[in-house]
Motif scaffolding. Sequence first.
Motif, mmCIF file in Angstrom:
data_model
loop_
_atom_site.group_PDB
_atom_site.id
_atom_site.type_symbol
_atom_site.label_atom_id
_atom_site.label_comp_id
_atom_site.label_asym_id
_atom_site.label_seq_id
_atom_site.Cartn_x
_atom_site.Cartn_y
_atom_site.Cartn_z
ATOM 1 N N GLN A 8 1.368 3.640 -13.743
ATOM 2 C CA GLN A 8 0.959 2.855 -12.572
ATOM 3 C C GLN A 8 1.607 3.390 -11.301
ATOM 4 O O GLN A 8 0.942 3.524 -10.261
ATOM 5 C CB GLN A 8 1.321 1.381 -12.778
ATOM 6 N N ALA A 9 2.894 3.700 -11.373
ATOM 7 C CA ALA A 9 3.575 4.227 -10.191
ATOM 8 C C ALA A 9 2.969 5.556 -9.754
ATOM 9 O O ALA A 9 2.809 5.815 -8.549
ATOM 10 C CB ALA A 9 5.070 4.390 -10.486
ATOM 11 N N ARG A 10 2.612 6.399 -10.702
ATOM 12 C CA ARG A 10 2.048 7.702 -10.348
ATOM 13 C C ARG A 10 0.636 7.571 -9.781
ATOM 14 O O ARG A 10 0.244 8.314 -8.875
ATOM 15 C CB ARG A 10 2.100 8.625 -11.559
ATOM 16 N N VAL A 11 -0.131 6.613 -10.289
ATOM 17 C CA VAL A 11 -1.466 6.376 -9.726
ATOM 18 C C VAL A 11 -1.350 5.921 -8.276
ATOM 19 O O VAL A 11 -2.037 6.445 -7.385
ATOM 20 C CB VAL A 11 -2.234 5.338 -10.563
ATOM 21 N N LEU A 12 -0.471 4.964 -8.022
ATOM 22 C CA LEU A 12 -0.322 4.462 -6.656
ATOM 23 C C LEU A 12 0.260 5.529 -5.728
ATOM 24 O O LEU A 12 0.008 5.512 -4.516
ATOM 25 C CB LEU A 12 0.563 3.215 -6.640
ATOM 26 N N GLY A 13 1.021 6.459 -6.309
ATOM 27 C CA GLY A 13 1.610 7.513 -5.506
ATOM 28 C C GLY A 13 0.651 8.631 -5.142
ATOM 29 O O GLY A 13 1.003 9.528 -4.369
ATOM 30 N N LEU A 14 -0.569 8.586 -5.667
ATOM 31 C CA LEU A 14 -1.535 9.644 -5.375
ATOM 32 C C LEU A 14 -2.099 9.557 -3.961
ATOM 33 O O LEU A 14 -2.689 10.523 -3.468
ATOM 34 C CB LEU A 14 -2.686 9.591 -6.388
ATOM 35 N N ALA A 15 -1.964 8.420 -3.293
ATOM 36 C CA ALA A 15 -2.527 8.287 -1.942
ATOM 37 C C ALA A 15 -1.830 7.168 -1.201
ATOM 38 O O ALA A 15 -1.260 6.253 -1.801
ATOM 39 C CB ALA A 15 -4.022 8.012 -2.004
ATOM 40 N N VAL A 16 -1.882 7.248 0.117
ATOM 41 C CA VAL A 16 -1.345 6.192 0.971
ATOM 42 C C VAL A 16 -2.485 5.259 1.359
ATOM 43 O O VAL A 16 -3.662 5.621 1.247
ATOM 44 C CB VAL A 16 -0.698 6.783 2.240
ATOM 45 N N PRO A 17 -2.179 4.038 1.806
ATOM 46 C CA PRO A 17 -3.251 3.125 2.229
ATOM 47 C C PRO A 17 -4.131 3.736 3.312
ATOM 48 O O PRO A 17 -3.687 4.554 4.120
ATOM 49 C CB PRO A 17 -2.475 1.910 2.745
ATOM 50 N N LEU A 18 -5.392 3.337 3.309
ATOM 51 C CA LEU A 18 -6.350 3.841 4.287
ATOM 52 C C LEU A 18 -6.023 3.323 5.685
ATOM 53 O O LEU A 18 -5.354 2.300 5.835
ATOM 54 C CB LEU A 18 -7.764 3.389 3.898
ATOM 55 N N PRO A 19 -6.501 4.002 6.733
ATOM 56 C CA PRO A 19 -6.275 3.507 8.093
ATOM 57 C C PRO A 19 -6.859 2.107 8.286
ATOM 58 O O PRO A 19 -7.874 1.750 7.677
ATOM 59 C CB PRO A 19 -7.006 4.539 8.958
ATOM 60 N N ALA A 20 -6.207 1.337 9.146
ATOM 61 C CA ALA A 20 -6.645 -0.034 9.391
ATOM 62 C C ALA A 20 -7.941 -0.049 10.195
ATOM 63 O O ALA A 20 -8.258 0.886 10.927
ATOM 64 C CB ALA A 20 -5.561 -0.804 10.133
#
Length: 393
Positions: A8-20
């Motif tokens: 789970q940590a590695r999946v979430l680490g694949l990208a940052v949140p999209l621009p607002a």
Amino acid sequence: MIGVDEAQARVLGLAVPLPAIELPLNDVVGHYLAEDVIARRTQPTADQSAMDGYAIRFSEQPGPWRVIGESAAGLPFAGALGAGEAARIFTGAHVPAGADCILVQEEAFLESDMLRLFGEGPPRVGAHIRLAGGDFEAGDCLLSTGLLLNPGRVAVAAMAGYGALAVGGRPRVTILASGSELLPPGKECGPAQIPSSNSVMLSAMLAPLPCNVLDGGIIADEMSALEAALRVAADTSDIIVTSGGASVGDHDLVQTALRNIGADIDFWKVAMRPGKPVMAGRIGGAIVLGLPGNPSSAYVTAFLFLLPLVRHLAGCNAPLPEVRTAILKDDISAGGVRTDYFRARIENNIVLIFNKQDSGMLAPLSQANALLINPANSSARLSGSMAQYLPLD
């Protein structure tokens, strides 16, 4: 194999949140806040009546008072009350200067312009008055970045002076079903064919989240067709989800096809059941999640990895599923080398594990409202002991 937490940590680490993005309040429910909501105004702006009745001085009970005016919401009484004076007042109206409580109209008797107490009267100074700033003051932080916007939070933002809010972007998710045996739902299947249930299931799982879902169709077990579909999806998606073709059989082609078109595979195989052959990586600007083809495996891995990833990209501050505890109805055996996620039902904080846990079965999944967690290498537990679960509803 890696553990579920690490995966789970590695999946979430694949990208940052999209621009607002900024949306009007009518369109923000279901999105995640991208900026704190700081009150632009004080609410209430002045002392307000919480009841219909009369503004009076507490010390002058039981009256009489002479009614000299009226205060309504949006139309406040302009003057101040002197000794022995009262003002008709309505819920939400400003309390006139000189008054310190509200006599509710059910306890008031008015004859001409003279008011008398008819009942017990206000019990204290300040009775039935909403104080200025009692809800919030200008400058208060009312909502924090990353919160899911629900109707109550939209209402407080409106009252705080906002007509629009900055929210996280909407990830574009393409779903590809891999398998020559698959036909679209509703089509008549031959003996060697089955309906493609995973794509509609995954779309339904994503429906409550702020994302745009594209059905990439059914891709036969043919390398060139799979590579072509993945290339198209990589150009138009933030997330590509494949179901099927992620294991080790001769017709499981997804990982090879991804590598052929230049994907970087971050991991493949997680110590969990169902769902061991789940895979994650990147191709261009898109994250790829390769889910197993068995329906329950696809559901569990999507619940644990896909939904948190979408929440993360959309700006959620707590994207992982909530872990709760309940009481076991039956004994549970010791955990093996993988963490088990049993389809289960919670009723009155009692957890019932379904007897049938085959990853290809959908009937138990359709009745489940929880995934019971049996951690790897855990000890056996008896009926009545506590266990962790993930709520599905």
